[in-house]
Design a protein around this motif. Structure first.
Motif, mmCIF file in Angstrom:
data_model
loop_
_atom_site.group_PDB
_atom_site.id
_atom_site.type_symbol
_atom_site.label_atom_id
_atom_site.label_comp_id
_atom_site.label_asym_id
_atom_site.label_seq_id
_atom_site.Cartn_x
_atom_site.Cartn_y
_atom_site.Cartn_z
ATOM 1 N N MET A 215 -2.921 -13.666 -2.806
ATOM 2 C CA MET A 215 -1.707 -12.864 -2.938
ATOM 3 C C MET A 215 -1.814 -11.897 -4.105
ATOM 4 N N THR A 216 -2.441 -12.352 -5.201
ATOM 5 C CA THR A 216 -2.571 -11.477 -6.368
ATOM 6 C C THR A 216 -3.374 -10.241 -6.034
ATOM 7 N N LYS A 217 -4.485 -10.427 -5.299
ATOM 8 C CA LYS A 217 -5.312 -9.272 -4.928
ATOM 9 C C LYS A 217 -4.540 -8.332 -4.026
ATOM 10 N N LEU A 218 -3.754 -8.891 -3.106
ATOM 11 C CA LEU A 218 -2.962 -8.057 -2.212
ATOM 12 C C LEU A 218 -1.960 -7.229 -2.996
ATOM 13 N N ILE A 219 -1.295 -7.853 -3.969
ATOM 14 C CA ILE A 219 -0.316 -7.134 -4.783
ATOM 15 C C ILE A 219 -1.000 -6.029 -5.576
ATOM 16 N N ARG A 220 -2.183 -6.349 -6.164
ATOM 17 C CA ARG A 220 -2.912 -5.321 -6.931
ATOM 18 C C ARG A 220 -3.277 -4.156 -6.038
ATOM 19 N N TYR A 221 -3.716 -4.456 -4.823
ATOM 20 C CA TYR A 221 -4.087 -3.383 -3.904
ATOM 21 C C TYR A 221 -2.877 -2.520 -3.549
ATOM 22 N N MET A 222 -1.741 -3.166 -3.266
ATOM 23 C CA MET A 222 -0.542 -2.412 -2.899
ATOM 24 C C MET A 222 -0.070 -1.536 -4.046
ATOM 25 N N VAL A 223 -0.164 -2.064 -5.269
ATOM 26 C CA VAL A 223 0.224 -1.269 -6.440
ATOM 27 C C VAL A 223 -0.706 -0.080 -6.595
ATOM 28 N N ALA A 224 -1.999 -0.312 -6.418
ATOM 29 C CA ALA A 224 -2.965 0.772 -6.574
ATOM 30 C C ALA A 224 -2.727 1.864 -5.545
ATOM 31 N N VAL A 225 -2.484 1.478 -4.299
ATOM 32 C CA VAL A 225 -2.194 2.464 -3.266
ATOM 33 C C VAL A 225 -0.936 3.243 -3.605
ATOM 34 N N ALA A 226 0.065 2.543 -4.143
ATOM 35 C CA ALA A 226 1.313 3.215 -4.528
ATOM 36 C C ALA A 226 1.067 4.245 -5.623
ATOM 37 N N LEU A 227 0.161 3.913 -6.552
ATOM 38 C CA LEU A 227 -0.150 4.858 -7.622
ATOM 39 C C LEU A 227 -0.790 6.116 -7.060
ATOM 40 N N PHE A 228 -1.718 5.958 -6.138
ATOM 41 C CA PHE A 228 -2.313 7.130 -5.505
ATOM 42 C C PHE A 228 -1.256 7.924 -4.755
ATOM 43 N N ALA A 229 -0.375 7.219 -4.068
ATOM 44 C CA ALA A 229 0.641 7.891 -3.266
ATOM 45 C C ALA A 229 1.690 8.578 -4.122
ATOM 46 N N SER A 230 1.788 8.207 -5.391
ATOM 47 C CA SER A 230 2.821 8.770 -6.253
ATOM 48 C C SER A 230 2.437 10.112 -6.852
ATOM 49 N N LEU A 231 1.254 10.626 -6.532
ATOM 50 C CA LEU A 231 0.881 11.950 -7.015
ATOM 51 C C LEU A 231 1.910 12.953 -6.513
ATOM 52 N N PRO A 232 2.180 14.014 -7.298
ATOM 53 C CA PRO A 232 3.264 14.943 -6.963
ATOM 54 C C PRO A 232 3.206 15.438 -5.524
ATOM 55 N N ALA A 233 4.162 15.002 -4.734
ATOM 56 C CA ALA A 233 4.135 15.289 -3.302
ATOM 57 C C ALA A 233 4.241 16.780 -3.017
ATOM 58 N N ILE A 234 5.075 17.473 -3.757
ATOM 59 C CA ILE A 234 5.254 18.903 -3.505
ATOM 60 C C ILE A 234 3.961 19.652 -3.765
ATOM 61 N N ARG A 235 3.258 19.303 -4.873
ATOM 62 C CA ARG A 235 2.017 20.000 -5.201
ATOM 63 C C ARG A 235 0.954 19.713 -4.147
ATOM 64 N N ALA B 4 -13.931 -2.339 -8.090
ATOM 65 C CA ALA B 4 -13.229 -3.438 -8.745
ATOM 66 C C ALA B 4 -12.198 -2.923 -9.744
ATOM 67 N N ALA B 5 -12.531 -1.840 -10.442
ATOM 68 C CA ALA B 5 -11.607 -1.272 -11.432
ATOM 69 C C ALA B 5 -10.486 -0.474 -10.775
ATOM 70 N N ASN B 6 -10.682 -0.102 -9.497
ATOM 71 C CA ASN B 6 -9.700 0.695 -8.755
ATOM 72 C C ASN B 6 -9.498 0.047 -7.390
ATOM 73 N N PRO B 7 -8.588 -0.932 -7.284
ATOM 74 C CA PRO B 7 -8.444 -1.709 -6.049
ATOM 75 C C PRO B 7 -8.176 -0.870 -4.802
ATOM 76 N N ALA B 8 -7.621 0.335 -4.967
ATOM 77 C CA ALA B 8 -7.364 1.165 -3.791
ATOM 78 C C ALA B 8 -8.629 1.822 -3.260
ATOM 79 N N LEU B 9 -9.695 1.831 -4.083
ATOM 80 C CA LEU B 9 -10.959 2.423 -3.658
ATOM 81 C C LEU B 9 -11.749 1.416 -2.836
ATOM 82 N N LEU B 10 -11.879 1.663 -1.568
ATOM 83 C CA LEU B 10 -12.722 0.831 -0.738
ATOM 84 C C LEU B 10 -14.181 1.088 -1.093
#
Length: 220
Positions: A1-21, A167-173
């Protein structure tokens, strides 16, 4: 579960880049007539470049005592089947107002100018938007801690270097990271991102390293 949460947070961080830009980037690129499939965020290992014999060595990157590790080489428009478009014309000079905030990730004004002329002009964006996108992409990447204190040459497997970044960036496959080498030494780490700057699988055009062992040179 911890790894899943880390992955979801990492994806959210990538997704939070300025949408308009990001949306602006896609719109402008589509209208520029220089099609490409994805971005290649390329981090160059400065000790390799600074230790080579060719090219101008900017003291901001290569000066002894600077201890510069990874710098952004560029955010390159890439094609699935080959190199992306390059040198697409248009304004060739990057204004100082864009250079100054970009020096934090590309410590050479000359390299900033080169990257704009060779790659940025092919995105359809203004220099301001392109380098803002580049800085956003770099800000989403965490450099593995061991590269911050590289005081002596070490030997590593390129695949292990890629795994350290994943490993340092869980969203990076693992499929999103490519390591390149030159003369048996680490040259670059490249990350494949879609046009919304989300990690995606690399294609063969992203390059790689055929050596089983490479040297990682220490910072200067």
């Amino acid at each position: 579960m911890t790894k899943l949460i880390r992955y979801m947070v990492a994806v959210a961080l990538f997704a939070s880049l300025p949408a308009i830009r990001v949306a602006s980037a896609q719109t402008r690129a589509a209208s520029a007539g220089s099609p490409f499939d994805y971005y290649l965020l390329t981090l160059s290992w400065a000790p390799d470049f600074c230790g080579s014999g060719a090219g101008f060595k900017d003291p901001n990157e290569c000066g002894v005592g600077r201890h510069v590790g990874f710098i952004v080489h560029g955010l390159w428009p890439q094609s699935n089947q080959g190199r992306g478009p390059e040198n697409c014309g248009g304004p060739s000079r990057v204004p100082t107002s864009v250079i100054n905030p970009t020096l934090s990730v590309i410590p050479s004004a000359g390299l900033i100018q080169h990257e704009w002329k060779a790659h940025g002009t092919c995105t359809g964006m203004s220099a301001q938007d392109y380098f803002a996108l580049l800085r956003n992409a770099r800000a989403a990447i965490t450099i593995p801690a061991n590269f911050a204190s590289m005081t002596q040459t070490v030997t590593a497997n390129p695949a292990d270097v890629a795994k350290q970044f994943s490993a340092a960036n869980p969203a990076l496959l693992p499929a999103s990271v490519r390591v390149t080498c030159r003369g048996g030494a680490l040259e670059e780490v490249r990350m494949c991102l879609d046009k919304n700057l989300r990690p995606r699988g690399c294609t063969n055009s992203a390059g790689g390293c055929n050596s089983s062992k490479i040297r990682i040179l220490p910072t200067r």
